[in-house]
Design an enzyme around this catalytic site. Structure first.
Site, PDB file in Angstrom:
ATOM      1  N   GLY A 153      -4.644  40.328 -10.689  1.00  0.00           N
ATOM      2  CA  GLY A 153      -5.174  40.609  -9.322  1.00  0.00           C
ATOM      3  C   GLY A 153      -4.432  40.258  -8.249  1.00  0.00           C
ATOM      4  O   GLY A 153      -4.272  41.160  -7.387  1.00  0.00           O
ATOM      5  N   SER A 180      -5.294  35.419  -8.755  1.00  0.00           N
ATOM      6  CA  SER A 180      -4.467  34.924  -9.702  1.00  0.00           C
ATOM      7  C   SER A 180      -4.046  36.052 -10.569  1.00  0.00           C
ATOM      8  O   SER A 180      -4.752  36.965 -10.747  1.00  0.00           O
ATOM      9  CB  SER A 180      -5.388  33.885 -10.668  1.00  0.00           C
ATOM     10  OG  SER A 180      -4.552  33.194 -11.427  1.00  0.00           O
ATOM     11  N   GLY A 181      -2.876  35.876 -11.005  1.00  0.00           N
ATOM     12  CA  GLY A 181      -2.408  36.758 -12.324  1.00  0.00           C
ATOM     13  C   GLY A 181      -2.384  38.248 -11.748  1.00  0.00           C
ATOM     14  O   GLY A 181      -1.637  38.622 -10.799  1.00  0.00           O
ATOM     15  N   TYR A 201     -14.018  37.067 -25.966  1.00  0.00           N
ATOM     16  CA  TYR A 201     -12.933  37.807 -24.865  1.00  0.00           C
ATOM     17  C   TYR A 201     -12.619  39.284 -25.419  1.00  0.00           C
ATOM     18  O   TYR A 201     -12.923  40.171 -24.912  1.00  0.00           O
ATOM     19  CB  TYR A 201     -11.707  36.973 -24.600  1.00  0.00           C
ATOM     20  CG  TYR A 201     -10.900  37.926 -23.668  1.00  0.00           C
ATOM     21  CD1 TYR A 201     -10.953  37.602 -22.167  1.00  0.00           C
ATOM     22  CD2 TYR A 201      -9.855  38.887 -24.001  1.00  0.00           C
ATOM     23  CE1 TYR A 201     -10.172  38.377 -21.470  1.00  0.00           C
ATOM     24  CE2 TYR A 201      -9.008  39.221 -23.277  1.00  0.00           C
ATOM     25  CZ  TYR A 201      -9.042  39.312 -21.987  1.00  0.00           C
ATOM     26  OH  TYR A 201      -8.331  39.958 -21.001  1.00  0.00           O
ATOM     27  N   SER A 238      -8.015  45.603 -21.877  1.00  0.00           N
ATOM     28  CA  SER A 238      -7.045  45.021 -22.869  1.00  0.00           C
ATOM     29  C   SER A 238      -6.879  45.773 -24.077  1.00  0.00           C
ATOM     30  O   SER A 238      -7.780  46.569 -24.454  1.00  0.00           O
ATOM     31  CB  SER A 238      -7.749  43.421 -23.158  1.00  0.00           C
ATOM     32  OG  SER A 238      -6.797  42.966 -24.101  1.00  0.00           O
ATOM     33  N   THR A 247     -10.943  42.844  -7.449  1.00  0.00           N
ATOM     34  CA  THR A 247     -11.763  41.301  -7.811  1.00  0.00           C
ATOM     35  C   THR A 247     -10.618  40.784  -8.646  1.00  0.00           C
ATOM     36  O   THR A 247      -9.618  41.213  -9.260  1.00  0.00           O
ATOM     37  CB  THR A 247     -12.971  41.907  -8.717  1.00  0.00           C
ATOM     38  OG1 THR A 247     -12.549  42.291 -10.077  1.00  0.00           O
ATOM     39  CG2 THR A 247     -13.685  42.812  -8.015  1.00  0.00           C
ATOM     40  N   GLY A 248     -10.919  39.314  -8.855  1.00  0.00           N
ATOM     41  CA  GLY A 248     -10.009  38.444  -9.303  1.00  0.00           C
ATOM     42  C   GLY A 248      -8.687  38.314  -8.587  1.00  0.00           C
ATOM     43  O   GLY A 248      -7.538  38.352  -9.245  1.00  0.00           O
ATOM     44  N   ALA A 249      -8.791  38.437  -7.227  1.00  0.00           N
ATOM     45  CA  ALA A 249      -7.667  38.728  -6.482  1.00  0.00           C
ATOM     46  C   ALA A 249      -6.605  37.636  -6.197  1.00  0.00           C
ATOM     47  O   ALA A 249      -5.806  37.855  -5.459  1.00  0.00           O
ATOM     48  CB  ALA A 249      -8.043  39.274  -5.456  1.00  0.00           C
TER      49      ALA A 249
END
Length: 338
Positions: free
Chosen positions: A24, A21-22, A160, A147, A17-19
């Site tokens: 991912g 950008s960044g 966050y 994180s 997931t989040g694939a």
């Protein structure tokens, strides 16, 4: 505790997931290079199409699914796509995340909730779907990207940080439940330090200056290395970046000193006056914006992490002992300095 056996990467289908950008995007590209099939998931349908065309064009086995992980029905659809395209999946990587910069009072309540909807409930939705599917395949791996802010909060990123503390608890609970039922599913929490991704540009900003991540930074490929290692090798926790690991241990050893440092310099360390980055990337809290592998601000990022390589080389028990021993030493030091 039963031994968990995972397939080699080239034999796996991996959901990410989040694939687009960044971290991912780095995970998807590295997985394809190493021979895995990938189901790439993100909100940004246009970026997904471009990613599919680029990687399929060089022979990569890739399927895409546009989905907002805060929507449980959309996450269920991801498993359906994986089953239709590849007959299922072997590893599921919960990586999607969003954020804000500003004090707790500055961030509207709706934005607090939105960060939790994606960063916590998105991980919950993915974990439950993945666990249900992997039980039927006799095991596999669930990797949650947390994180170091799950160990220690930072000023200007309260929502966050809170979600990453929640992801830590969720991951530990999920692991215990799956171990108790002998499901054969490895559950790993990846804890990156500051990584040079578009996160500061994507985050909704309430500060007076453009946000940035405090150094030392690492490239997204360091996180991809940790994640893909965990897909094939059961581990409890992996820290991606030695700087983050040291910061986490310092916070455990001397929390009041860390508070004082944060109060004095934490805001300035997260600001980049005169360098806001690409305007088209700003604020993806509710809608996708321009995606990229790296941030566009002028920063230096390390391309490897010795601390991660040491964790990978050590046995699972030794790795747990090292991390746990560091935490225990920090606690004892903390008591000794009261």
């Amino acid at each position: 505790m039963m031994a968990i056996k995972l397939k080699s990467l080239r034999e796996q289908v991996i959901v990410v997931t989040g694939a687009t950008s960044g971290n991912g995007l780095a995970i998807v590209e590295a997985a394809i290079r190493q021979g895995a099939a990938v189901v790439a998931v993100a909100r940004n349908a246009e970026a997904l199409e471009e990613l599919h065309a680029r990687l399929a064009g060089v022979g990569g086995r890739i399927a895409i699914c546009a989905a907002d992980v805060s929507d449980p029905a959309a996450v269920e659809d991801v498993a359906t796509v994986a089953s239709e395209k590849f007959g299922g999946f072997d590893s599921w990587v919960n990586n999607a995340g969003i954020g804000t910069y500003g004090t707790l009072e500055q961030v509207p309540l709706a934005d607090h909730r939105r960060v939790f909807d994606v960063n916590y409930f998105g991980v919950l939705h993915g974990s439950l779907v993945a666990a249900r599917h992997l039980r039927g395949r006799g095991g596999g791996a669930i990797i949650n990207v947390g994180s170091i802010l799950g160990d220690r909060s930072i000023v200007q990123q309260g929502p966050y940080s809170a979600t990453k503390h929640a992801v830590q608890a969720l991951t530990d609970t999920l692991r215990m439940e799956l171990e108790r039922e002998k499901a054969g599913i490895s559950v790993t929490l990846i804890k990156p330090g500051p990584i040079d991704t578009p996160f500061p540009e994507h985050a909704r900003n309430f500060m007076d200056e453009p946000p940035r991540l405090p150094p030392p930074l690492y490239t997204p490929e360091v996180v991809a290395d940790a994640v893909l290692f965990a897909c094939a090798n059961p581990r409890r926790t992996l820290y991606a970046g030695g700087g983050g690991l040291l910061s986490s241990m310092l916070a455990q050893a001397a929390p009041r000193l860390t508070d004082a440092i944060m109060e004095l310099a934490g805001t300035q360390a997260q600001q980049k006056p005169g360098d806001p980055g690409v305007a088209a990337r700003r604020d993806n809290l509710y809608e996708p914006r321009e995606d990229a592998l790296r941030g566009s601000q002028d920063v230096h990022a390390r391309q490897s992490s010795i601390a991660l390589q040491l964790q990978k080389a050590a046995s699972p028990l030794l790795t747990a002992a090292i991390v746990g021993g560091g935490a225990l030493a920090a606690i004892l030091l903390r008591k000794g300095t009261r």
